[in-house]
Structures are given as C-alpha cells and as structure tokens.
Design an enzyme around this catalytic site. Structure first.
Site, PDB file in Angstrom:
ATOM      1  N   GLN A 139       1.846   2.142  -3.476  1.00  0.00           N
ATOM      2  CA  GLN A 139       0.839   2.819  -4.209  1.00  0.00           C
ATOM      3  C   GLN A 139       0.572   4.323  -3.501  1.00  0.00           C
ATOM      4  O   GLN A 139       0.455   5.236  -4.611  1.00  0.00           O
ATOM      5  CB  GLN A 139      -0.746   2.104  -4.130  1.00  0.00           C
ATOM      6  CG  GLN A 139      -1.889   2.699  -4.919  1.00  0.00           C
ATOM      7  CD  GLN A 139      -1.608   2.964  -6.162  1.00  0.00           C
ATOM      8  OE1 GLN A 139      -0.948   2.369  -6.960  1.00  0.00           O
ATOM      9  NE2 GLN A 139      -2.273   3.984  -6.586  1.00  0.00           N
ATOM     10  N   GLU A 140       0.457   4.377  -2.533  1.00  0.00           N
ATOM     11  CA  GLU A 140       0.071   5.811  -1.783  1.00  0.00           C
ATOM     12  C   GLU A 140       1.292   6.904  -2.127  1.00  0.00           C
ATOM     13  O   GLU A 140       1.083   7.943  -2.182  1.00  0.00           O
ATOM     14  CB  GLU A 140      -0.269   5.638  -0.146  1.00  0.00           C
ATOM     15  CG  GLU A 140      -1.143   4.586   0.011  1.00  0.00           C
ATOM     16  CD  GLU A 140      -2.639   5.223  -0.394  1.00  0.00           C
ATOM     17  OE1 GLU A 140      -3.039   6.520  -0.718  1.00  0.00           O
ATOM     18  OE2 GLU A 140      -3.620   4.262  -0.684  1.00  0.00           O
ATOM     19  N   THR A 141       2.477   6.354  -1.911  1.00  0.00           N
ATOM     20  CA  THR A 141       3.513   7.441  -1.769  1.00  0.00           C
ATOM     21  C   THR A 141       4.718   6.965  -2.570  1.00  0.00           C
ATOM     22  O   THR A 141       5.796   7.486  -2.517  1.00  0.00           O
ATOM     23  CB  THR A 141       3.990   7.634  -0.264  1.00  0.00           C
ATOM     24  OG1 THR A 141       4.416   6.081   0.229  1.00  0.00           O
ATOM     25  CG2 THR A 141       3.084   8.046   0.626  1.00  0.00           C
ATOM     26  N   ARG A 163      -1.790  -1.494  -7.446  1.00  0.00           N
ATOM     27  CA  ARG A 163      -1.651  -1.935  -5.813  1.00  0.00           C
ATOM     28  C   ARG A 163      -1.535  -3.476  -5.918  1.00  0.00           C
ATOM     29  O   ARG A 163      -0.872  -3.985  -5.049  1.00  0.00           O
ATOM     30  CB  ARG A 163      -2.877  -1.436  -5.134  1.00  0.00           C
ATOM     31  CG  ARG A 163      -2.718  -1.345  -3.836  1.00  0.00           C
ATOM     32  CD  ARG A 163      -3.957  -0.690  -3.095  1.00  0.00           C
ATOM     33  NE  ARG A 163      -4.538   0.459  -3.335  1.00  0.00           N
ATOM     34  CZ  ARG A 163      -4.251   1.787  -2.578  1.00  0.00           C
ATOM     35  NH1 ARG A 163      -3.437   1.339  -1.589  1.00  0.00           N
ATOM     36  NH2 ARG A 163      -4.850   2.564  -3.169  1.00  0.00           N
ATOM     37  N   HIS A 170       0.842  -1.062   0.121  1.00  0.00           N
ATOM     38  CA  HIS A 170       0.218  -0.044  -0.107  1.00  0.00           C
ATOM     39  C   HIS A 170       0.718   1.426  -0.170  1.00  0.00           C
ATOM     40  O   HIS A 170       0.394   2.323  -0.565  1.00  0.00           O
ATOM     41  CB  HIS A 170      -0.822  -0.105   1.121  1.00  0.00           C
ATOM     42  CG  HIS A 170      -1.945  -1.068   1.100  1.00  0.00           C
ATOM     43  ND1 HIS A 170      -2.946  -1.151  -0.001  1.00  0.00           N
ATOM     44  CD2 HIS A 170      -2.443  -1.946   1.871  1.00  0.00           C
ATOM     45  CE1 HIS A 170      -3.595  -2.161   0.211  1.00  0.00           C
ATOM     46  NE2 HIS A 170      -3.422  -2.798   1.410  1.00  0.00           N
TER      47      HIS A 170
END
Length: 572
Positions: A148-150, A319, A145
């Site tokens: 994907q997020e950062t 992701r 995760h």
C-alpha cells in the site's frame, strides 16, 4: 496546548501527595535553582514504570551495533539467530517472488540487515509461542503494508504496465522516494527552525528535505531524528544531516522494521498485536479494537482509514485486499478473534482514554500538580502522558532529562540539576537556643510549609508559606506567633575590630554612625515599561517588575519578597 501552572492549581485548591521521597534542595552553584539526588529520580521512574510491559517494550527496541549488522549476508554462518530464522521461513526466493517490480535499492541483503539490527523481530519466545509462525506472519503483514505505502497498484490485466501479470500484492517496494521528490530538494520542513523542544532535540539541517523515503516513507524531521538516535547510538544529527541514507542504504527497510516494533502508546507495537504480547484494554475492546490485521491499520493510519465512515475508502480497501491475497498465498490462518478490517473500530486518535487505568503511555512530560511540601509547590517529577514529547519512557536517561527539562519543553519549570548525592546539611541543634513552649527549634536545612511553627531565640514563629533556610527573625515567610525576639547586640562602629597584621584606620570607620543611610529608596521609576515592585502585591510566575534600576521576573507565586534577594525572583 496550555499547561496548568502550579499557581493555577494552588488557587483551585488542588494539592497532590506522592510516595516518592523527593527532597529538592537549593542549588549552591545556581541561585534560584535546585538539586535532586539521582537515587530519588530513579526511584520515582521505577515506580511509574513498574508494569512489566515497559520492560517488554524496551526489550523490543534493543539494537545490535552497525558493525555487526553490516557483516550480515545471505547464508553467512555468522548471521544472528533471528536473521537465520528469516532465511529459513522467508528465503531469498520468496523475496524475489514479491519484489519483481521493486526499486533496485531494496535488496534481500538489506532486508536481512534491517531485521538483524533488531533482535526482537523474528526473535525467540520462551513461553511456548511458535516463533517461526509469528516471524512469517510478521513479514507477510509488513509486505501487505509495503504494497500500500510503496506499491505499484497496477492491475493484473494491464499488460503494457504489468507485462508479468503480477498480483498487486506482488508489487511492493516500487518507490524508494516519495513521488515528485528527489535528493537536493528542501521540503517537508514544517516547524523547522522554531524555538521549541522538537527543534532542540531534532534540529533541521539547512537545505535538507525530509520527504518520504524508504519502505515506510519516513517523513518530517522529528521522525528522521528519532530514527537516527536508534540507528546511531543516540546521535540524531546523522540522518538530519543526511536523510538520503534512508533511501540509499539498508536503512530504507530498517525504518519500517523500527516502526513495526515501536509502540506509540496508547497504540501498541504492530509486533505485539501479531504475537499477542499486547492485551487490549477494556476501552479498546469497547471500541472494537482487538487482534488481527485491522488493528495494524489502526496503528499505522487509523484516523484516515478506520471507522464506519472509511469502510469503502480506497486506501483501507486496498490494504486489506493485499493482506488477504498474501495470507492466502502463504497459508496464514486467521484466528476466530481476529479481524482483517478496521471499519468497525474507533480510530485511536478519536478514542477517549481519560481515566482508563489499564492503558499504558510511553512519553514523559512535567507533572504540573501542586505539592505543598515542595519549593513553590512544584512537583519536581514527570509523569506518563498519551502524546509525543521530548522524553520517552523507553529510552534510558530520558526521565532524568525530563526532570532537568533538558530540552526546555516545560514552561515556568525551575532550574533542576541531578546529583549523585546531596550535600550533608545536617547540623546539631544550637544548645543555646532551646525549644520554647515545646515548639521545636528552627533548623536551617529543614523544609517548612504554611502553618508550621518553630521556636527561635526565645520566640515562636509561624510559617506563612513554603520556606527553607529563611531565618525566622528576618520576617518574609515567617510571622511572629509569641514571645519577644532576641536580637544580637549591634557592632560598635567607634571601636572596629583590629587586624593584627593590617590594622583598620580608626579615624575612617566604614559606616558614619551620625548619618546612617536610609535603606528605602524614595524614588524607584519603572524600567523598560515594567511596573515598580510593590511589597504588598501578589505576583505569579512570569510577572515582571522593575526594582532599583533593574528588571526582574517572578518564577512562581510571591508576595513581600524583594526582587534583588533572589528566589522567587530572577533578574532579566
């Protein structure tokens, strides 16, 4: 959302019963308010959270003091047990392998401290589950995760931007602040300054920006406030006043661990999906929601990334690709009943759970059902709901705050104060006021509802609606049923009582017996546009009237009660 008020439920003919011994009493310190004994509040809360999962959830959110956390360093002998497990299954060499493109604010020490704050992350199990395996899977899931997020999202073949030819799942934690934002910018302040419960609990600080920060890109003031309460012993203002700490300290990773452990019921905590503490309900199974990485996507961002319509969207595809690359590298086996994808799942936000009996919620809100045996029909209870409110079932003391309406989130809720013990109002029956025709004598401290009968001074009276403490002979909620009321002899105005120390001048009695004052005011003009009070009219909570030069507002349903007599009216 428009809430159903007690009067609406009354008119609909709906009533509720409860096993909780709720016995609200008029508050002697606050006219119009009520007091409730703390033991009653605790009994109601315990009954509503009797499912063992509530204890499991609360246990997962336990924290260590920051003084202990900030003493954590790699290989320190004093490190907590769950930190030592992380060092064993995911040593600093693995951290370095996955963070070669990461921002310098993310370090292994800060990672260990973020985990050390929460004993449940990589904690022990006493039922035979493999704690090391669960720990490793949890960390790898988090990194999927993070990617994907950062992440950098740079192709392995793009040598100019990725000279080390890193896999995309090796490019986590590149960003510590949301792209395009920097400290000193005020932003993401939607809703700040409004007179609502979110701002009362988590008030925005002037000039601060609540844009995305940290590994989970924490955003908006209500998330900063809630996270601050967990990090700083219930103090929401620390991060509301200084949100930059979520970027520049170990909180940049702790925010992600906190989210990993926090259920947003009906969505489970991601940890409990991985370690299988969570058992999907039948509604969830019917919606395709079961174990595996796909369900953690649904927990994080299901409305945008899950469902058939999002099968080929870039976010979930990336992701899942990052998870599968990490799982292969770290040799994490995928069980037969686990799904890496969530395109076959109904997003939680679209899942109809109304009426489901095997789904648990974690937020308290006012119970708006009508209770005929309680003042105004109000429940004086809170109930569990499936949306965010000011009060959490996982935070000690929040149920009591909900009943007291601490943050003013319940419209038209009466003033409530919780006390350790109700005052002793038991009084012996007056021996000179025996029952009439077998009907029990009226008791001033007892609650009566519509239809109840009492005897009082030789007559029988019948209650028209809920009442407590109202003398039957005074009318109001009581109607004479039979018998002749006995009225006390009037005081002789000609012979006033004499104080032996300071006698009253008999020449000037306080009341002129010849010219009595007419108690009815012949003219009562409206005040500030509100209509004059009408003794025959029916009023409901929120209605305003003028009466003898003042304006009053009804707290709940009423008819025939003078506004200046107190409940159910308040002067405004």
């Amino acid at each position: 959302m428009t809430k159903i008020t007690p009067i609406a439920l009354l008119l609909a003919g709906f009533t509720a019963t409860s096993s909780y011994a709720m016995n609200p009493q008029p508050d002697p310190e606050n006219p119009g308010g009520y007091i409730i004994e703390r033991s009653e509040i605790k009994a109601a809360e315990d009954a509503k959270t009797a499912d063992p999962m509530y204890d499991v959830w609360a246990k997962a959110l336990e924290t260590r003091p920051n003084t202990v956390v900030e003493a954590i360093y790699p290989d320190a002998a004093t490190n907590p047990d769950n930190v030592k497990r992380v060092e064993r299954v995911f040593p600093e060499t693995e951290w370095n392998f996955l963070t070669q493109m990461a921002a310098p604010e993310y370090t292994y020490t800060r990672f260990l401290r973020a985990i050390g704050k929460f004993p449940a992350f990589c904690g022990d199990y006493t039922d035979g589950r493999d704690a090391d395996k669960i720990c490793k899977t949890s960390i790898v899931t988090a990194f999927a995760h993070f990617s994907q997020e950062t992440g950098g999202h740079i192709s392995k073949d793009n040598y100019s931007d990725n000279p080390l030819a890193l896999e995309e799942w090796q490019q986590a934690l590149v960003h510590v602040r949301e792209m395009g934002w920097s400290e000193g910018q005020a932003g993401y302040t939607t809703g700040c300054g409004q007179n609502d419960w979110q701002n009362k609990r988590w008030p925005c600080s002037d000039g601060q920006g609540y844009f995305g920060r940290g590994a989970k890109q924490l955003s908006y003031h209500f998330n900063y406030g809630a996270f601050s309460e967990v990090m700083f012993d219930g103090d929401a203002t620390v991060l509301l006043n200084d949100p930059g700490l979520v970027a520049d300290s170990w909180l940049n990773l702790a925010s992600a661990i906190w989210f990993f452990l926090t259920p947003q019921a009906p969505k489970p905590a991601m940890l409990h999906v991985i370690d299988r503490t969570w058992k999907p309900s039948q509604r969830e199974l019917d919606a395709g929601i079961t174990y595996g990485f796909g369900t953690t996507i649904n927990v994080i961002n299901g409305g945008i990334e899950c469902g058939e319509q999002n099968k080929d969207k870039g976010q979930p595809v990336n992701r899942i690709r990052y998870w599968e690359g990490l799982a292969e590298h770290y040799e994490i086996a995928i069980a037969a009943d686990e799904k890496n994808t969530c395109w076959q799942q109904t997003p939680y936000g679209s899942l109809n759970l109304n009426g489901a009996t095997d789904v648990l919620y974690t937020n308290w809100d006012a119970n708006w059902k009508y209770y005929s045996d309680r003042p105004g029909g109000v429940s004086f209870e809170c109930e569990l709901v499936g949306f965010q409110t000011a009060y959490s079932a996982l935070v000690e003391g929040d149920y009591e705050k909900c009943v007291e309406n601490f943050y003013g989130s319940h419209a038209n809720w009466p003033d409530v104060r919780v006390v350790d013990k109700l005052p002793d109002t038991d009084k012996p029956v007056d021996p000179v006021d025996p029952p009439v025709d077998g009907v029990a004598t009226w008791e001033s401290n007892k609650v009566y509802v519509g239809g109840d009968k009492v005897s009082y001074q030789g007559a029988v009276y019948k209650a028209k609606w809920w009442t407590q403490g109202d003398n039957p002979a005074s009318g109001g909620p009581w109607a004479l049923e039979s018998g002749t009321p006995v009225t006390p002899d009037p005081v002789d105005p000609v012979e006033p009582p004499v104080d032996p120390v300071d006698p009253v001048d008999p020449v000037e009695p306080p009341i002129d017996p010849v010219e009595p004052v007419d108690p009815v005011e012949p003219v009562d003009p409206p005040v500030t546009g509100s209509p004059a009070w009408d003794a025959s009219a029916i009023y409901v909570g929120g209605d305003k009237v003028s009466y003898q030069g003042s304006e009053y507002q009804a707290k709940w349903w009423t008819t025939g009660n003078k506004p200046d007599a107190g409940d159910p009216w308040k002067q405004i």
